[in-house]
Design a protein around this motif. Sequence first.
Motif, PDB file in Angstrom:
ATOM      1  N   PRO A   3     -13.803   1.424   7.345  1.00  0.00           N
ATOM      2  CA  PRO A   3     -12.783   1.575   6.303  1.00  0.00           C
ATOM      3  C   PRO A   3     -13.416   1.744   4.920  1.00  0.00           C
ATOM      4  O   PRO A   3     -14.377   1.053   4.573  1.00  0.00           O
ATOM      5  CB  PRO A   3     -11.990   0.267   6.379  1.00  0.00           C
ATOM      6  CG  PRO A   3     -12.294  -0.299   7.728  1.00  0.00           C
ATOM      7  CD  PRO A   3     -13.674   0.145   8.057  1.00  0.00           C
ATOM      8  N   VAL A   4     -12.855   2.658   4.162  1.00  0.00           N
ATOM      9  CA  VAL A   4     -13.259   2.830   2.773  1.00  0.00           C
ATOM     10  C   VAL A   4     -12.722   1.676   1.937  1.00  0.00           C
ATOM     11  O   VAL A   4     -13.358   1.225   0.982  1.00  0.00           O
ATOM     12  CB  VAL A   4     -12.734   4.179   2.232  1.00  0.00           C
ATOM     13  CG1 VAL A   4     -12.992   4.305   0.727  1.00  0.00           C
ATOM     14  CG2 VAL A   4     -13.374   5.340   2.974  1.00  0.00           C
ATOM     15  N   PHE A   5     -11.556   1.171   2.322  1.00  0.00           N
ATOM     16  CA  PHE A   5     -10.817   0.248   1.473  1.00  0.00           C
ATOM     17  C   PHE A   5     -10.200  -0.840   2.328  1.00  0.00           C
ATOM     18  O   PHE A   5      -9.449  -0.565   3.266  1.00  0.00           O
ATOM     19  CB  PHE A   5      -9.717   1.037   0.755  1.00  0.00           C
ATOM     20  CG  PHE A   5      -9.183   0.419  -0.509  1.00  0.00           C
ATOM     21  CD1 PHE A   5     -10.019   0.098  -1.564  1.00  0.00           C
ATOM     22  CD2 PHE A   5      -7.821   0.211  -0.657  1.00  0.00           C
ATOM     23  CE1 PHE A   5      -9.515  -0.432  -2.744  1.00  0.00           C
ATOM     24  CE2 PHE A   5      -7.304  -0.321  -1.830  1.00  0.00           C
ATOM     25  CZ  PHE A   5      -8.156  -0.644  -2.879  1.00  0.00           C
ATOM     26  N   GLY A   6     -10.522  -2.098   2.014  1.00  0.00           N
ATOM     27  CA  GLY A   6      -9.912  -3.223   2.694  1.00  0.00           C
ATOM     28  C   GLY A   6      -9.172  -4.083   1.693  1.00  0.00           C
ATOM     29  O   GLY A   6      -9.750  -4.546   0.706  1.00  0.00           O
ATOM     30  N   VAL A   7      -7.881  -4.286   1.930  1.00  0.00           N
ATOM     31  CA  VAL A   7      -7.024  -5.010   0.992  1.00  0.00           C
ATOM     32  C   VAL A   7      -6.641  -6.366   1.580  1.00  0.00           C
ATOM     33  O   VAL A   7      -6.210  -6.444   2.736  1.00  0.00           O
ATOM     34  CB  VAL A   7      -5.746  -4.214   0.680  1.00  0.00           C
ATOM     35  CG1 VAL A   7      -4.839  -4.993  -0.278  1.00  0.00           C
ATOM     36  CG2 VAL A   7      -6.091  -2.846   0.103  1.00  0.00           C
ATOM     37  N   VAL A   8      -6.798  -7.417   0.774  1.00  0.00           N
ATOM     38  CA  VAL A   8      -6.211  -8.711   1.104  1.00  0.00           C
ATOM     39  C   VAL A   8      -5.125  -8.973   0.067  1.00  0.00           C
ATOM     40  O   VAL A   8      -5.393  -9.004  -1.131  1.00  0.00           O
ATOM     41  CB  VAL A   8      -7.261  -9.837   1.127  1.00  0.00           C
ATOM     42  CG1 VAL A   8      -8.118  -9.739   2.368  1.00  0.00           C
ATOM     43  CG2 VAL A   8      -8.155  -9.823  -0.108  1.00  0.00           C
ATOM     44  N   ALA A   9      -3.896  -9.105   0.525  1.00  0.00           N
ATOM     45  CA  ALA A   9      -2.751  -9.286  -0.367  1.00  0.00           C
ATOM     46  C   ALA A   9      -2.242 -10.707  -0.263  1.00  0.00           C
ATOM     47  O   ALA A   9      -2.228 -11.297   0.824  1.00  0.00           O
ATOM     48  CB  ALA A   9      -1.636  -8.303  -0.009  1.00  0.00           C
ATOM     49  N   ASP A  10      -1.783 -11.264  -1.401  1.00  0.00           N
ATOM     50  CA  ASP A  10      -1.367 -12.663  -1.398  1.00  0.00           C
ATOM     51  C   ASP A  10       0.100 -12.865  -1.039  1.00  0.00           C
ATOM     52  O   ASP A  10       0.587 -13.995  -1.047  1.00  0.00           O
ATOM     53  CB  ASP A  10      -1.706 -13.342  -2.722  1.00  0.00           C
ATOM     54  CG  ASP A  10      -0.867 -12.853  -3.887  1.00  0.00           C
ATOM     55  OD1 ASP A  10      -0.076 -11.901  -3.714  1.00  0.00           O
ATOM     56  OD2 ASP A  10      -0.997 -13.419  -4.992  1.00  0.00           O
ATOM     57  N   ASP A  11       0.812 -11.792  -0.743  1.00  0.00           N
ATOM     58  CA  ASP A  11       2.141 -11.922  -0.134  1.00  0.00           C
ATOM     59  C   ASP A  11       2.471 -10.640   0.609  1.00  0.00           C
ATOM     60  O   ASP A  11       1.769  -9.632   0.493  1.00  0.00           O
ATOM     61  CB  ASP A  11       3.230 -12.301  -1.146  1.00  0.00           C
ATOM     62  CG  ASP A  11       3.566 -11.195  -2.142  1.00  0.00           C
ATOM     63  OD1 ASP A  11       2.993 -10.087  -2.059  1.00  0.00           O
ATOM     64  OD2 ASP A  11       4.418 -11.435  -3.008  1.00  0.00           O
ATOM     65  N   LEU A  12       3.520 -10.681   1.406  1.00  0.00           N
ATOM     66  CA  LEU A  12       3.817  -9.551   2.275  1.00  0.00           C
ATOM     67  C   LEU A  12       4.440  -8.392   1.522  1.00  0.00           C
ATOM     68  O   LEU A  12       4.208  -7.235   1.863  1.00  0.00           O
ATOM     69  CB  LEU A  12       4.713  -9.989   3.441  1.00  0.00           C
ATOM     70  CG  LEU A  12       3.951 -10.523   4.654  1.00  0.00           C
ATOM     71  CD1 LEU A  12       3.284 -11.853   4.349  1.00  0.00           C
ATOM     72  CD2 LEU A  12       4.858 -10.649   5.859  1.00  0.00           C
ATOM     73  N   GLY A  42      -7.200   0.814  14.838  1.00  0.00           N
ATOM     74  CA  GLY A  42      -7.873   2.077  15.098  1.00  0.00           C
ATOM     75  C   GLY A  42      -8.710   2.539  13.915  1.00  0.00           C
ATOM     76  O   GLY A  42      -8.803   1.871  12.884  1.00  0.00           O
ATOM     77  N   ASP A  43      -9.310   3.713  14.066  1.00  0.00           N
ATOM     78  CA  ASP A  43     -10.152   4.271  13.013  1.00  0.00           C
ATOM     79  C   ASP A  43      -9.290   4.794  11.876  1.00  0.00           C
ATOM     80  O   ASP A  43      -8.704   5.884  11.957  1.00  0.00           O
ATOM     81  CB  ASP A  43     -11.021   5.403  13.578  1.00  0.00           C
ATOM     82  CG  ASP A  43     -12.123   4.876  14.481  1.00  0.00           C
ATOM     83  OD1 ASP A  43     -12.471   3.690  14.329  1.00  0.00           O
ATOM     84  OD2 ASP A  43     -12.617   5.636  15.317  1.00  0.00           O
ATOM     85  N   VAL A  44      -9.202   4.026  10.812  1.00  0.00           N
ATOM     86  CA  VAL A  44      -8.423   4.400   9.638  1.00  0.00           C
ATOM     87  C   VAL A  44      -9.249   4.102   8.393  1.00  0.00           C
ATOM     88  O   VAL A  44     -10.093   3.198   8.399  1.00  0.00           O
ATOM     89  CB  VAL A  44      -7.082   3.630   9.562  1.00  0.00           C
ATOM     90  CG1 VAL A  44      -6.135   4.073  10.668  1.00  0.00           C
ATOM     91  CG2 VAL A  44      -7.313   2.119   9.623  1.00  0.00           C
ATOM     92  N   PRO A  45      -9.023   4.836   7.322  1.00  0.00           N
ATOM     93  CA  PRO A  45      -9.812   4.604   6.101  1.00  0.00           C
ATOM     94  C   PRO A  45      -9.373   3.397   5.293  1.00  0.00           C
ATOM     95  O   PRO A  45     -10.091   2.978   4.381  1.00  0.00           O
ATOM     96  CB  PRO A  45      -9.617   5.901   5.311  1.00  0.00           C
ATOM     97  CG  PRO A  45      -8.342   6.471   5.806  1.00  0.00           C
ATOM     98  CD  PRO A  45      -8.220   6.075   7.239  1.00  0.00           C
ATOM     99  N   ALA A  46      -8.191   2.834   5.575  1.00  0.00           N
ATOM    100  CA  ALA A  46      -7.706   1.694   4.795  1.00  0.00           C
ATOM    101  C   ALA A  46      -6.983   0.705   5.703  1.00  0.00           C
ATOM    102  O   ALA A  46      -6.263   1.103   6.622  1.00  0.00           O
ATOM    103  CB  ALA A  46      -6.782   2.164   3.685  1.00  0.00           C
ATOM    104  N   ILE A  47      -7.192  -0.568   5.431  1.00  0.00           N
ATOM    105  CA  ILE A  47      -6.521  -1.647   6.167  1.00  0.00           C
ATOM    106  C   ILE A  47      -6.017  -2.665   5.155  1.00  0.00           C
ATOM    107  O   ILE A  47      -6.758  -3.083   4.262  1.00  0.00           O
ATOM    108  CB  ILE A  47      -7.466  -2.342   7.158  1.00  0.00           C
ATOM    109  CG1 ILE A  47      -8.062  -1.349   8.162  1.00  0.00           C
ATOM    110  CG2 ILE A  47      -6.736  -3.473   7.900  1.00  0.00           C
ATOM    111  CD1 ILE A  47      -9.150  -1.947   9.051  1.00  0.00           C
TER     112      ILE A  47
END
Length: 427
Positions: A3-12, A42-47
Amino acid sequence: MKPVFGVVADDLTGGLETAAMLIAAGIDCAFVTDPDLVANVGDVPAIVVAQKTRVIPADDAVARIEKAAQALLARGARQLFFKYCATFDSTDRGNIGPVADMLMQLTGADYTAFCPASPSLHRTVYNGHLFLGTELISDSPKRNDPLTPMTDPDLVRVLQRQTSTRVGLLAHPLICAGLAHLERAIASATGQGIRYFITDAIYERDLDVLAALTSDWKLMTGNATIVQHYPAIWRAQGLIPATGNRVGLPAVDGGGVVLAGSCAERTLEQLADFEKCRPVLRMNLLAVDDVESAVGSALDWARPRLEAGPVAISTSESPEVVKLVQERHGRKGAAELAETILGRLALSLRDAGVRRFVVAGGETSGAIVDHLDIRSLRVGPYGGPGIGTAATDGADPIALCLKSGKLGPVDLFMTTLKSMQNPENAN
């Protein structure tokens, strides 16, 4: 693909909005609420990994976000992004600072920036002070937020009270001066021990500059809005394909329900607009003796009315009533009571055939998704603040709109429920 970009978000709600923005930009993006599922994506650039951590104790938030971040790094994520609200919702005991401290250590980043601004929504930062429209946040309705009252508009001060890491400011004249000046200023500040930078941002072009500045950083933090400015940079760098596959959401029929736990003014306005055409049950938490009877009474009210169309059930209240509920149950207890009632209702309504849910409020959204045991979602493209929608996979999908209490047009509830039946016409 790493992934190019991995996001952790503090709410849904914020996580869903971020994923929707990436999908609208043609970026294939996975959305999960369980870090254990990241390995199987799967193979995706962002999660995006969305967690319900915005108002929980700092130690708990750090532990949950760390697990999500480790999962993303194990997949080889090139950059981590910590997503929080545009209003920098937090208190002196809040967890934005402690989470950032952990993520700095985990990623090995030398420094990072904090960019909550959303100019299109009139959430701007100038001289380090957060504005809602023309008002300082401390003069806005956010000063009365039942969970995270914002009484100090100076974000450098707000963040510094949460962390021992020195906090500085990238002021607007520096943003306007361009990348070379910003990079020199950061080098000078880090030489003096500053590792965190609040960023001024008034215009969308400011976010263009900040995205270009930070696109190769190991760690970046902010509101979802800046995320929209990264895909063009990734394409120019050859990190992602020129175009992405955009798969639409399934059409979902079945009953439709609005579940509102947010006490934001916009949510109250949206409920009033919905009530012009469909019934609304406003639950009085002061009169609740036990959750079981409250849920049962609400179900008895909803079932016959659902035959004629969508309904709304709300625990949203004015600041005055919220104060009374908090005096009886405590601040945390009042929030948990509302979330438990709406979460249990969502589960019972699903069993009764409801398949379309609009949920108002970040904490409410987390509670409802938890009760429904939903751990991953297929996200639709961003359609504007509060309009991102998603659906579960499978033969009998559930459609969801998880919206921030503060966002969305006044008529969002009914228009979104209708669009879930024919998503192709909505986008």
